[in-house]
Design a protein around this motif. Structure first.
Motif, PDB file in Angstrom:
ATOM      1  N   ASP A   1     -49.525  30.726  69.635  1.00 35.73           N
ATOM      2  CA  ASP A   1     -50.738  31.026  70.404  1.00 35.73           C
ATOM      3  C   ASP A   1     -50.896  32.512  70.696  1.00 35.73           C
ATOM      4  O   ASP A   1     -51.964  32.933  71.137  1.00 35.73           O
TER       5      ASP A   1
ATOM      6  N   PHE B   1     -55.457  33.990  66.446  1.00 29.45           N
ATOM      7  CA  PHE B   1     -56.597  33.821  67.338  1.00 29.45           C
ATOM      8  C   PHE B   1     -57.057  32.369  67.363  1.00 29.45           C
ATOM      9  O   PHE B   1     -57.414  31.839  68.421  1.00 29.45           O
ATOM     10  N   TRP B   2     -57.067  31.707  66.204  1.00 28.12           N
ATOM     11  CA  TRP B   2     -57.620  30.359  66.135  1.00 28.12           C
ATOM     12  C   TRP B   2     -56.781  29.355  66.920  1.00 28.12           C
ATOM     13  O   TRP B   2     -57.319  28.376  67.449  1.00 28.12           O
TER      14      TRP B   2
ATOM     15  N   ARG C   1     -55.213  29.934  69.767  1.00 28.68           N
ATOM     16  CA  ARG C   1     -55.623  30.067  71.173  1.00 28.68           C
ATOM     17  C   ARG C   1     -57.019  29.486  71.395  1.00 28.68           C
ATOM     18  O   ARG C   1     -57.305  28.959  72.476  1.00 28.68           O
ATOM     19  N   ALA C   2     -57.877  29.553  70.391  1.00 28.94           N
ATOM     20  CA  ALA C   2     -59.203  28.944  70.504  1.00 28.94           C
ATOM     21  C   ALA C   2     -59.085  27.426  70.626  1.00 28.94           C
ATOM     22  O   ALA C   2     -59.819  26.797  71.405  1.00 28.94           O
TER      23      ALA C   2
ATOM     24  N   TYR D   1     -63.428  35.876  76.862  1.00 36.42           N
ATOM     25  CA  TYR D   1     -63.602  36.440  75.516  1.00 36.42           C
ATOM     26  C   TYR D   1     -64.441  37.714  75.468  1.00 36.42           C
ATOM     27  O   TYR D   1     -64.423  38.408  74.442  1.00 36.42           O
TER      28      TYR D   1
ATOM     29  N   ASP E   1     -59.056  35.196  60.700  1.00 39.29           N
ATOM     30  CA  ASP E   1     -58.487  34.441  61.822  1.00 39.29           C
ATOM     31  C   ASP E   1     -59.503  34.314  62.951  1.00 39.29           C
ATOM     32  O   ASP E   1     -59.701  33.226  63.514  1.00 39.29           O
ATOM     33  N   GLN E   2     -60.184  35.419  63.269  1.00 33.94           N
ATOM     34  CA  GLN E   2     -61.163  35.364  64.365  1.00 33.94           C
ATOM     35  C   GLN E   2     -62.388  34.556  63.956  1.00 33.94           C
ATOM     36  O   GLN E   2     -62.982  33.872  64.805  1.00 33.94           O
TER      37      GLN E   2
ATOM     38  N   GLY F   1     -61.402  31.033  64.472  1.00 31.80           N
ATOM     39  CA  GLY F   1     -61.394  30.755  65.908  1.00 31.80           C
ATOM     40  C   GLY F   1     -62.789  30.635  66.479  1.00 31.80           C
ATOM     41  O   GLY F   1     -63.052  29.781  67.337  1.00 31.80           O
TER      42      GLY F   1
END
Length: 283
Positions: free
Chosen positions: A56, A60-61, A63-64, A127, A218-219, A222
């Motif tokens: 995590d 990023f994904w 944690r999303a 965010y 990755d973002q 996410g």
């Protein structure tokens, strides 16, 4: 995958689950509600102590996924367990809560626009401010943010589902409009994260394990999780909302039929319906 152990989360789940089960055993409590509540607690462990949670702070994904779960899935399951009703029915020391639970302050705090802000604001702050980067560096701040997400989501589902006593009773249509606003918000936030600058780029560049998506991809993944995942996670709530709406309409129809059967007929049928009769009197 690395295995993590979030001690505060584990302790919170154990204490909450134990208290709920002990209270449910004291009375004839529906098993389905107990199952829903315990499932909600299980989702907390799934996102904080599973092997996936070990990444995590790496992707990023991941944690999303945690955010969507703690804001939408966990609180919905907890609210389906009706813990406040169980608390009021089981423990005698709830006089203060009974007395002030429907007071002006409680009604103002659960006003539909306020509840909508309570649901949306934590994610916006997380965010769109430096708070996100801080959660990656401080376990204490990260834990507090996770707690806020669960509480915000529970406040939303508690007031919208109506399984627990609430300070106010709003029409079901209001809940539908709030759910629609939440869908629009998910899409807006997803687009901002998809097209906007990278969040915590230095952290993710240093933490990248050498495999998996690059920081930009990755973002984007996410952002899709927050957008599509948030909407999909909200579908069970919409279903539960319409089921409760239908049941309330059916219950009201039965009450009206009972009143009509017990009242001698002295006029047209709609004059016997209290709501319709009031409308005709006003005209």
């Amino acid at each position: 995958m690395p295995l993590t152990l979030d001690v505060p989360a584990v302790l919170g789940v154990l204490v909450s689950g134990t208290l709920y089960v002990r209270a449910a055993r004291r009375r004839d409590w529906p098993p389905g509600r107990t199952t829903a509540f315990l499932a909600g607690l299980a989702t907390i462990l799934a996102v904080t102590c599973s092997p996936l949670a070990g990444y995590d702070t790496t992707f990023f994904w991941v944690r999303a996924v945690q955010t969507v779960t703690l804001l939408m899935i966990t609180p919905l399951l907890l609210a389906l367990g009706a813990p406040i009703r169980l608390l009021l029915d089981t423990f005698p020391g709830t006089t203060w809560l009974r007395r002030h639970g429907r007071g002006p302050l409680a009604r103002a705090l659960t006003f539909p626009p306020v509840v909508t802000v309570v649901l949306i604001a934590p994610v916006l702050v997380l965010y769109l401010t430096p708070l996100y980067d801080l959660t990656l560096r401080s376990p204490l701040v990260d834990g507090l943010v996770r707690l806020v997400l669960v509480l915000a989501g529970f406040t939303y589902f508690w007031t919208r589902l109506g399984l627990d006593p609430t300070p106010r009773e709003d029409p079901h249509l209001v809940s539908v409009w709030i759910a629609f606003a939440e869908v629009v918000f998910d899409g807006a936030l997803g687009l901002v994260l998809w097209l906007g600058p990278l969040l915590a780029p230095a952290h993710y560049a240093a933490a990248h394990p050498g495999w998996g998506p690059d920081p930009r991809t990755d973002q984007i993944i996410g952002a899709g999780v927050l957008w599509i995942g948030g909407d999909v996670a909200g579908l069970p709530f919409v279903v539960a909302l319409f089921v409760r709406w239908a049941r309330d309409d059916e219950r009201r129809a039965k009450q009206i039929d009972t009143q009509l059967d017990e009242t001698p007929s002295t006029g047209l049928w709609w004059e016997q319906d209290p709501a319709l009769a009031e409308r005709f009197r006003r005209r």
